[in-house]
Design a protein around this motif. Structure first.
Motif, PDB file in Angstrom:
ATOM      1  N   ASP A 165      11.935 -18.024 -57.482  1.00  0.00           N
ATOM      2  CA  ASP A 165      10.934 -17.507 -56.548  1.00  0.00           C
ATOM      3  C   ASP A 165      10.210 -18.645 -55.839  1.00  0.00           C
ATOM      4  OD1 ASP A 165      11.572 -14.906 -57.168  1.00  0.00           O
ATOM      5  OD2 ASP A 165       9.848 -14.576 -58.481  1.00  0.00           O
ATOM      6  N   ALA A 166       9.785 -19.648 -56.618  1.00  0.00           N
ATOM      7  CA  ALA A 166       9.044 -20.764 -56.037  1.00  0.00           C
ATOM      8  C   ALA A 166       9.930 -21.592 -55.111  1.00  0.00           C
ATOM      9  CB  ALA A 166       8.472 -21.643 -57.150  1.00  0.00           C
ATOM     10  N   PHE A 167      11.143 -21.879 -55.537  1.00  0.00           N
ATOM     11  CA  PHE A 167      12.080 -22.674 -54.740  1.00  0.00           C
ATOM     12  C   PHE A 167      12.349 -22.013 -53.396  1.00  0.00           C
ATOM     13  CE2 PHE A 167      16.517 -23.579 -53.521  1.00  0.00           C
ATOM     14  CZ  PHE A 167      16.500 -24.976 -53.486  1.00  0.00           C
ATOM     15  N   GLU A 168      12.681 -20.737 -53.424  1.00  0.00           N
ATOM     16  CA  GLU A 168      13.022 -20.029 -52.191  1.00  0.00           C
ATOM     17  C   GLU A 168      11.804 -19.845 -51.286  1.00  0.00           C
ATOM     18  OE1 GLU A 168      15.081 -16.419 -53.121  1.00  0.00           O
ATOM     19  OE2 GLU A 168      16.812 -17.449 -54.005  1.00  0.00           O
ATOM     20  N   GLU A 169      10.648 -19.599 -51.888  1.00  0.00           N
ATOM     21  CA  GLU A 169       9.437 -19.397 -51.086  1.00  0.00           C
ATOM     22  C   GLU A 169       9.019 -20.683 -50.385  1.00  0.00           C
ATOM     23  OE1 GLU A 169       4.753 -18.040 -51.603  1.00  0.00           O
ATOM     24  OE2 GLU A 169       6.157 -17.755 -53.256  1.00  0.00           O
ATOM     25  N   ILE A 170       9.071 -21.812 -51.101  1.00  0.00           N
ATOM     26  CA  ILE A 170       8.683 -23.088 -50.507  1.00  0.00           C
ATOM     27  C   ILE A 170       9.576 -23.430 -49.315  1.00  0.00           C
ATOM     28  CG2 ILE A 170       8.567 -25.587 -50.893  1.00  0.00           C
ATOM     29  CD1 ILE A 170       7.795 -24.910 -53.829  1.00  0.00           C
ATOM     30  N   LEU A 171      10.873 -23.163 -49.456  1.00  0.00           N
ATOM     31  CA  LEU A 171      11.825 -23.483 -48.385  1.00  0.00           C
ATOM     32  C   LEU A 171      11.930 -22.379 -47.334  1.00  0.00           C
ATOM     33  CD1 LEU A 171      14.738 -25.075 -50.453  1.00  0.00           C
ATOM     34  CD2 LEU A 171      13.050 -26.266 -49.047  1.00  0.00           C
ATOM     35  N   GLY A 172      11.315 -21.232 -47.598  1.00  0.00           N
ATOM     36  CA  GLY A 172      11.364 -20.125 -46.642  1.00  0.00           C
ATOM     37  C   GLY A 172      12.731 -19.474 -46.550  1.00  0.00           C
ATOM     38  N   ILE A 173      13.430 -19.377 -47.680  1.00  0.00           N
ATOM     39  CA  ILE A 173      14.793 -18.821 -47.671  1.00  0.00           C
ATOM     40  C   ILE A 173      14.926 -17.650 -48.650  1.00  0.00           C
ATOM     41  CG2 ILE A 173      15.954 -20.886 -46.836  1.00  0.00           C
ATOM     42  CD1 ILE A 173      16.538 -21.673 -49.720  1.00  0.00           C
ATOM     43  N   GLU A 174      13.853 -16.909 -48.827  1.00  0.00           N
ATOM     44  CA  GLU A 174      13.912 -15.747 -49.715  1.00  0.00           C
ATOM     45  C   GLU A 174      15.010 -14.788 -49.253  1.00  0.00           C
ATOM     46  OE1 GLU A 174      11.207 -16.834 -48.080  1.00  0.00           O
ATOM     47  OE2 GLU A 174       9.354 -16.491 -49.224  1.00  0.00           O
ATOM     48  N   ASP A 175      15.812 -14.344 -50.184  1.00  0.00           N
ATOM     49  CA  ASP A 175      16.897 -13.375 -49.936  1.00  0.00           C
ATOM     50  C   ASP A 175      17.967 -13.893 -48.980  1.00  0.00           C
ATOM     51  OD1 ASP A 175      15.498 -11.469 -51.530  1.00  0.00           O
ATOM     52  OD2 ASP A 175      14.248 -10.969 -49.810  1.00  0.00           O
ATOM     53  N   ALA A 176      18.008 -15.211 -48.763  1.00  0.00           N
ATOM     54  CA  ALA A 176      19.001 -15.762 -47.838  1.00  0.00           C
ATOM     55  C   ALA A 176      19.961 -16.738 -48.515  1.00  0.00           C
ATOM     56  CB  ALA A 176      18.295 -16.464 -46.676  1.00  0.00           C
ATOM     57  N   CYS A 177      19.794 -16.953 -49.806  1.00  0.00           N
ATOM     58  CA  CYS A 177      20.606 -17.945 -50.507  1.00  0.00           C
ATOM     59  C   CYS A 177      22.011 -17.421 -50.807  1.00  0.00           C
ATOM     60  CB  CYS A 177      19.924 -18.368 -51.811  1.00  0.00           C
ATOM     61  SG  CYS A 177      18.428 -19.337 -51.529  1.00  0.00           S
ATOM     62  N   LYS A 178      22.979 -18.321 -50.701  1.00  0.00           N
ATOM     63  CA  LYS A 178      24.377 -17.993 -50.974  1.00  0.00           C
ATOM     64  C   LYS A 178      24.787 -18.680 -52.284  1.00  0.00           C
ATOM     65  CE  LYS A 178      24.593 -16.033 -46.900  1.00  0.00           C
ATOM     66  NZ  LYS A 178      24.592 -14.560 -46.749  1.00  0.00           N
ATOM     67  N   TYR A 179      24.481 -18.028 -53.380  1.00  0.00           N
ATOM     68  CA  TYR A 179      24.769 -18.618 -54.686  1.00  0.00           C
ATOM     69  C   TYR A 179      26.210 -18.349 -55.111  1.00  0.00           C
ATOM     70  CZ  TYR A 179      19.686 -19.050 -55.308  1.00  0.00           C
ATOM     71  OH  TYR A 179      18.351 -19.374 -55.175  1.00  0.00           O
ATOM     72  N   ALA A 180      26.852 -19.391 -55.635  1.00  0.00           N
ATOM     73  CA  ALA A 180      28.158 -19.201 -56.249  1.00  0.00           C
ATOM     74  C   ALA A 180      27.988 -18.623 -57.651  1.00  0.00           C
ATOM     75  CB  ALA A 180      28.902 -20.532 -56.333  1.00  0.00           C
ATOM     76  N   GLN A 181      26.851 -18.942 -58.267  1.00  0.00           N
ATOM     77  CA  GLN A 181      26.573 -18.454 -59.612  1.00  0.00           C
ATOM     78  C   GLN A 181      25.068 -18.463 -59.845  1.00  0.00           C
ATOM     79  OE1 GLN A 181      28.700 -20.661 -62.622  1.00  0.00           O
ATOM     80  NE2 GLN A 181      28.210 -19.216 -64.246  1.00  0.00           N
ATOM     81  N   GLU A 182      24.588 -17.464 -60.582  1.00  0.00           N
ATOM     82  CA  GLU A 182      23.180 -17.376 -60.949  1.00  0.00           C
ATOM     83  C   GLU A 182      23.076 -17.420 -62.473  1.00  0.00           C
ATOM     84  OE1 GLU A 182      21.370 -13.957 -59.124  1.00  0.00           O
ATOM     85  OE2 GLU A 182      22.455 -14.275 -57.253  1.00  0.00           O
ATOM     86  N   LEU A 183      22.294 -18.363 -62.989  1.00  0.00           N
ATOM     87  CA  LEU A 183      22.174 -18.560 -64.429  1.00  0.00           C
ATOM     88  C   LEU A 183      20.783 -18.156 -64.906  1.00  0.00           C
ATOM     89  CD1 LEU A 183      24.048 -21.982 -64.755  1.00  0.00           C
ATOM     90  CD2 LEU A 183      24.957 -19.663 -64.968  1.00  0.00           C
TER      91      LEU A 183
END
Length: 278
Positions: A165-183
């Motif tokens: 949540d913090a990573f995506e919010e700081i970069l302004g990419i909420e719900d836009a990440c293209k993850y190959a894997q989520e751990l």
């Protein structure tokens, strides 16, 4: 008659003795021996801090038992709202709906989020724009940002993670990440990146070790000095949320926060690689 008097005397002495014991116990309790239990749940990124703080707090207060579960920030706050724990740990600021629901944000430390690669990756410094490009799928090969010709494998944390949540919010990419894997844990991301060439991930700064490399962002290193100077972009609060203000909590919870703010508590925060919150 003498026998009756003797028996009465013994009974009186025994009564006084027991009364004296009771008074002594009350005095011991009144003289500050804290007793009870404290339950925490939440962020996996806060495990290192919680374990160290719990050990130190229980050593100072032998009558208290502290237990902690590391279920993720969102789950920890849900447990707090359900009344099953005293404190919900979140490795991000609280959301508006969480605050509206009665959760109070108590910031206990400041952490950096390190962007990590395997040790052999030749890229050491990227811009925040490049980092956004990597996580949104626009940049897919390390050669596009000055590295070797190798596909970028993007991993991150699961939905509900405070770090995500913090990573995506700081970069302004909420719900836009293209993850190959989520751990589902900080440790899992660290181990996976360390073992996989071309992979990139993000973890709490305090867990970074020699098995990985932490990238500089916009020329700033992921360390306490750069965070305090406001140069390093990826930083977030470590929150120990309560249902209501600290002053409304029971004696054990209040003592816990007093300890965190004491010199001993601040030393614990520093020793695990975090920054003391003002």
């Amino acid at each position: 008659m003498k026998k009756i008097i003797t028996v009465l005397t013994i009974v009186c002495l025994m009564t006084l003795a027991f009364a004296g014991c009771g008074a002594s116990n009350e005095a011991d309790n009144a003289n500050g021996e804290l007793k009870g239990s404290l339950a925490l749940a939440g962020s996996t990124s806060m495990e290192k801090l919680c374990e160290a703080m719990s050990e130190s707090f229980m050593a100072a207060n032998p009558g208290v038992t502290v237990t902690a579960e590391y279920t993720g920030s969102g789950a920890g706050l849900e447990s707090l709202n359900a009344g099953s724990v005293d404190i919900g740990n979140a490795s991000r600021g609280l959301k508006d709906d969480e605050i509206a629901g009665g959760c109070v944000e108590n910031i206990v430390a400041i952490d950096g989020i390190a962007v990590i690669t395997d040790k052999n990756n030749t890229v050491t410094d990227i811009s925040s724009e490049q980092l956004v490009g990597i996580y949104t799928g626009e940049i897919t090969n390390w050669s596009q940002i000055g590295g070797e010709d190798m596909p970028i494998v993007v991993i991150g944390r699961e939905a509900g993670s405070g770090t995500r949540d913090a990573f995506e919010e700081i970069l302004g990419i909420e719900d836009a990440c293209k993850y190959a894997q989520e751990l589902d844990s900080t440790g899992a991301v660290l181990a996976k990146v360390a073992a996989t060439p071309g992979m990139v991930g993000y973890v709490s700064l305090d867990v970074v070790d020699s098995s990985v490399s932490a990238l500089m962002i916009d020329g700033a290193a992921a360390n306490e000095k750069q965070i305090l100077e406001g140069k390093y972009l990826l930083q977030r609060p470590f929150v120990m949320a309560t249902k209501g203000e600290i002053g409304e909590q029971n004696e054990v919870v209040q003592a816990w926060f007093d300890y965190i703010r004491s010199d001993e508590g601040k030393d614990v925060i520093k020793k695990v690689g975090l920054i003391v919150a003002d």
